[in-house]
Design a protein around this motif. Structure first.
Motif, mmCIF file in Angstrom:
data_model
loop_
_atom_site.group_PDB
_atom_site.id
_atom_site.type_symbol
_atom_site.label_atom_id
_atom_site.label_comp_id
_atom_site.label_asym_id
_atom_site.label_seq_id
_atom_site.Cartn_x
_atom_site.Cartn_y
_atom_site.Cartn_z
ATOM 1 N N PRO A 27 53.242 66.914 68.958
ATOM 2 C CA PRO A 27 52.426 66.205 67.968
ATOM 3 C C PRO A 27 50.961 66.603 67.919
ATOM 4 O O PRO A 27 50.325 66.511 66.872
ATOM 5 N N ASN A 28 50.387 67.031 69.052
ATOM 6 C CA ASN A 28 48.944 67.284 69.104
ATOM 7 C C ASN A 28 48.163 66.082 68.571
ATOM 8 O O ASN A 28 47.210 66.209 67.799
ATOM 9 N N LEU A 29 48.607 64.921 69.010
ATOM 10 C CA LEU A 29 47.962 63.648 68.697
ATOM 11 C C LEU A 29 47.817 62.880 70.005
ATOM 12 O O LEU A 29 48.700 62.940 70.873
ATOM 13 N N LEU A 30 46.716 62.153 70.132
ATOM 14 C CA LEU A 30 46.493 61.321 71.304
ATOM 15 C C LEU A 30 46.249 59.884 70.865
ATOM 16 O O LEU A 30 45.710 59.638 69.780
ATOM 17 N N MET A 31 46.620 58.951 71.722
ATOM 18 C CA MET A 31 46.224 57.559 71.557
ATOM 19 C C MET A 31 45.158 57.263 72.606
ATOM 20 O O MET A 31 45.373 57.461 73.800
ATOM 21 N N TRP A 32 43.997 56.840 72.117
ATOM 22 C CA TRP A 32 42.871 56.559 73.015
ATOM 23 C C TRP A 32 42.177 55.293 72.539
ATOM 24 O O TRP A 32 41.729 55.200 71.397
ATOM 25 N N ARG A 33 42.130 54.318 73.421
ATOM 26 C CA ARG A 33 41.506 53.033 73.129
ATOM 27 C C ARG A 33 42.083 52.409 71.855
ATOM 28 O O ARG A 33 41.369 51.845 71.031
ATOM 29 N N GLY A 34 43.384 52.566 71.690
ATOM 30 C CA GLY A 34 44.096 51.938 70.581
ATOM 31 C C GLY A 34 44.056 52.691 69.276
ATOM 32 O O GLY A 34 44.626 52.228 68.280
ATOM 33 N N ASP A 35 43.416 53.846 69.246
ATOM 34 C CA ASP A 35 43.285 54.614 68.010
ATOM 35 C C ASP A 35 43.972 55.967 68.126
ATOM 36 O O ASP A 35 44.148 56.513 69.218
ATOM 37 N N LEU A 36 44.320 56.517 66.963
ATOM 38 C CA LEU A 36 44.968 57.821 66.880
ATOM 39 C C LEU A 36 43.908 58.915 66.759
ATOM 40 O O LEU A 36 43.022 58.842 65.896
ATOM 41 N N TRP A 37 44.014 59.942 67.599
ATOM 42 C CA TRP A 37 43.061 61.055 67.607
ATOM 43 C C TRP A 37 43.804 62.367 67.385
ATOM 44 O O TRP A 37 44.886 62.577 67.926
ATOM 45 N N LEU A 38 43.190 63.258 66.624
ATOM 46 C CA LEU A 38 43.766 64.557 66.317
ATOM 47 C C LEU A 38 43.164 65.613 67.243
ATOM 48 O O LEU A 38 41.942 65.648 67.435
ATOM 49 N N ILE A 39 44.024 66.486 67.797
ATOM 50 C CA ILE A 39 43.552 67.574 68.649
ATOM 51 C C ILE A 39 44.283 68.864 68.281
ATOM 52 O O ILE A 39 45.286 68.848 67.554
ATOM 53 N N ASP A 40 43.767 69.976 68.792
ATOM 54 C CA ASP A 40 44.416 71.285 68.721
ATOM 55 C C ASP A 40 44.698 71.733 67.287
ATOM 56 O O ASP A 40 45.799 71.576 66.769
ATOM 57 N N HIS A 41 43.698 72.356 66.686
ATOM 58 C CA HIS A 41 43.834 72.878 65.326
ATOM 59 C C HIS A 41 43.791 74.405 65.288
ATOM 60 O O HIS A 41 43.453 74.995 64.269
ATOM 61 N N GLY A 42 44.149 75.022 66.391
ATOM 62 C CA GLY A 42 44.111 76.476 66.440
ATOM 63 C C GLY A 42 45.163 77.150 65.573
ATOM 64 O O GLY A 42 44.971 78.286 65.125
ATOM 65 N N ALA A 43 46.275 76.461 65.308
ATOM 66 C CA ALA A 43 47.371 77.055 64.520
ATOM 67 C C ALA A 43 47.292 76.602 63.064
ATOM 68 O O ALA A 43 48.265 76.120 62.489
ATOM 69 N N THR A 44 46.124 76.734 62.476
ATOM 70 C CA THR A 44 45.914 76.331 61.085
ATOM 71 C C THR A 44 45.380 77.518 60.291
ATOM 72 O O THR A 44 45.061 78.563 60.850
ATOM 73 N N MET A 45 45.305 77.339 58.976
ATOM 74 C CA MET A 45 44.729 78.345 58.085
ATOM 75 C C MET A 45 45.289 79.736 58.393
ATOM 76 O O MET A 45 44.561 80.689 58.634
ATOM 77 N N ILE A 46 46.614 79.849 58.352
ATOM 78 C CA ILE A 46 47.246 81.115 58.747
ATOM 79 C C ILE A 46 46.768 82.281 57.895
ATOM 80 O O ILE A 46 46.891 83.439 58.295
ATOM 81 N N TRP A 47 46.197 81.966 56.728
ATOM 82 C CA TRP A 47 45.717 83.048 55.863
ATOM 83 C C TRP A 47 44.576 83.845 56.483
ATOM 84 O O TRP A 47 44.304 84.958 56.064
ATOM 85 N N HIS A 48 43.882 83.291 57.493
ATOM 86 C CA HIS A 48 42.767 84.063 58.062
ATOM 87 C C HIS A 48 43.243 85.180 58.982
ATOM 88 O O HIS A 48 42.426 85.945 59.499
ATOM 89 N N HIS A 49 44.550 85.301 59.176
ATOM 90 C CA HIS A 49 45.094 86.437 59.910
ATOM 91 C C HIS A 49 45.411 87.614 58.979
ATOM 92 O O HIS A 49 45.774 88.691 59.453
ATOM 93 N N ASN A 50 45.296 87.396 57.684
ATOM 94 C CA ASN A 50 45.543 88.462 56.704
ATOM 95 C C ASN A 50 44.708 88.176 55.466
ATOM 96 O O ASN A 50 45.198 87.642 54.469
ATOM 97 N N TRP A 51 43.422 88.505 55.529
ATOM 98 C CA TRP A 51 42.512 88.136 54.455
ATOM 99 C C TRP A 51 42.905 88.693 53.087
ATOM 100 O O TRP A 51 42.731 87.993 52.079
ATOM 101 N N PRO A 52 43.455 89.916 52.963
ATOM 102 C CA PRO A 52 43.843 90.376 51.628
ATOM 103 C C PRO A 52 44.886 89.479 50.955
ATOM 104 O O PRO A 52 44.933 89.393 49.729
ATOM 105 N N GLY A 53 45.699 88.792 51.748
ATOM 106 C CA GLY A 53 46.705 87.902 51.176
ATOM 107 C C GLY A 53 46.336 86.437 51.254
ATOM 108 O O GLY A 53 47.187 85.564 51.043
ATOM 109 N N ALA A 54 45.067 86.155 51.522
ATOM 110 C CA ALA A 54 44.645 84.771 51.764
ATOM 111 C C ALA A 54 44.882 83.877 50.557
ATOM 112 O O ALA A 54 45.373 82.752 50.686
ATOM 113 N N GLU A 55 44.535 84.355 49.373
ATOM 114 C CA GLU A 55 44.670 83.516 48.185
ATOM 115 C C GLU A 55 46.119 83.132 47.934
ATOM 116 O O GLU A 55 46.429 81.961 47.664
ATOM 117 N N ALA A 56 47.030 84.093 48.053
ATOM 118 C CA ALA A 56 48.445 83.803 47.834
ATOM 119 C C ALA A 56 48.998 82.892 48.925
ATOM 120 O O ALA A 56 49.775 81.962 48.652
#
Length: 254
Positions: free
Chosen positions: A139-168
């Motif tokens: 999940p890459n989600l944590l519960m801390w002090r009763g609230d939901l927290w988001l962590i680990d966003h390294g596997a996002t925006m896959i288009w930045h691994h191939n800029w010529p195809g980023a728009e598509a």
């Protein structure tokens, strides 16, 4: 801009993550989860963490505070694990730290409840940045002090691994069938209505400005770090307005 700190002590590796992050103390007396520039995924992982983490924060989602951490490779000399020692030695300079949420527990959809509104905001955001790493398996989600927290966003925006195809690539739909919050009937329509208008050129300029030049310099096809910052912003701006219409896999959640 992110706060700059200097690591003063390496505490221990955190072996839950594939990139082998570590726990460090810094000269501001803070304790941080450190993600290394010398890890196998490279500096683009750190860029994604900053762009998505800071964007999420400005959209009202909870993300641990991010800082840049100056690391002296000498801190690795006393580390007994050769793999960790090599990682420390290869990561001298500017790395990424995030506040260590002491006492936080991993999110379990069977143990915690999330409102449809909050689930919708998280799913919409993950669709915006094309986060493929928020599944029920990891999940890459944590519960801390009763609230939901988001962590680990390294596997996002896959288009930045191939800029010529980023728009598509950025125009593709998002499959939420395995999303960790699918079972909470995410209200992505309401999330889009609330959040999409906030994703402006000005906001994205502010978010991408937080990425250190050192992680952007030398990218093939770009003359300056600012050119690359604009390239990160363009797909997100284009995606924000209509991505909610292309989120699949939520059928039957209502």
């Amino acid at each position: 801009m992110l706060k700059d700190v200097t690591a003063t002590r390496y505490i221990t590796p955190l072996r839950e993550g594939g990139s082998l992050p570590g726990l460090v103390e810094a000269d501001d007396f803070g304790t941080y989860v450190l993600k290394f520039r010398g890890a196998g995924q490279g500096r683009k992982t750190l860029v994604a963490e900053v762009v998505c983490g800071e964007l999420a924060r400005r959209l009202g989602l909870r993300v641990p505070r991010l800082v840049t951490v100056a690391l002296d490779a000498v801190l690795g000399l006393g580390e007994p694990d050769p793999e960790v020692q090599e990682l420390l030695k290869g990561s001298g300079g500017t790395n990424l730290g995030m506040d260590f949420l002491s006492g936080a527990v991993g999110f379990d959809p069977l143990a915690f409840e999330v409102s449809a509104a909050e689930a919708g905001r998280v799913v919409w955001f993950d669709a915006l940045v094309n986060n493929v790493d928020r599944s029920w398996r990891n999940p890459n989600l944590l519960m801390w002090r009763g609230d939901l927290w988001l962590i680990d966003h390294g596997a996002t925006m896959i288009w930045h691994h191939n800029w010529p195809g980023a728009e598509a690539s950025a125009a593709r739909p998002y499959d939420a069938a395995d999303h960790a919050l699918r079972s909470f009937a995410p209200d992505v329509g309401a999330a889009a209505e609330r959040l999409a208008p906030l994703v402006t050129e000005e906001l994205l300029s502010e978010v991408t400005a937080a990425v250190p030049d050192a992680w952007l310099t030398g990218e093939p096809g770009f003359d300056t770090p600012d050119d690359l910052r604009r390239a990160y912003a363009r797909p997100l701006l284009a995606r924000a307005a209509t991505v909610h219409e292309r989120i699949g896999g939520l059928e039957g959640t209502r």
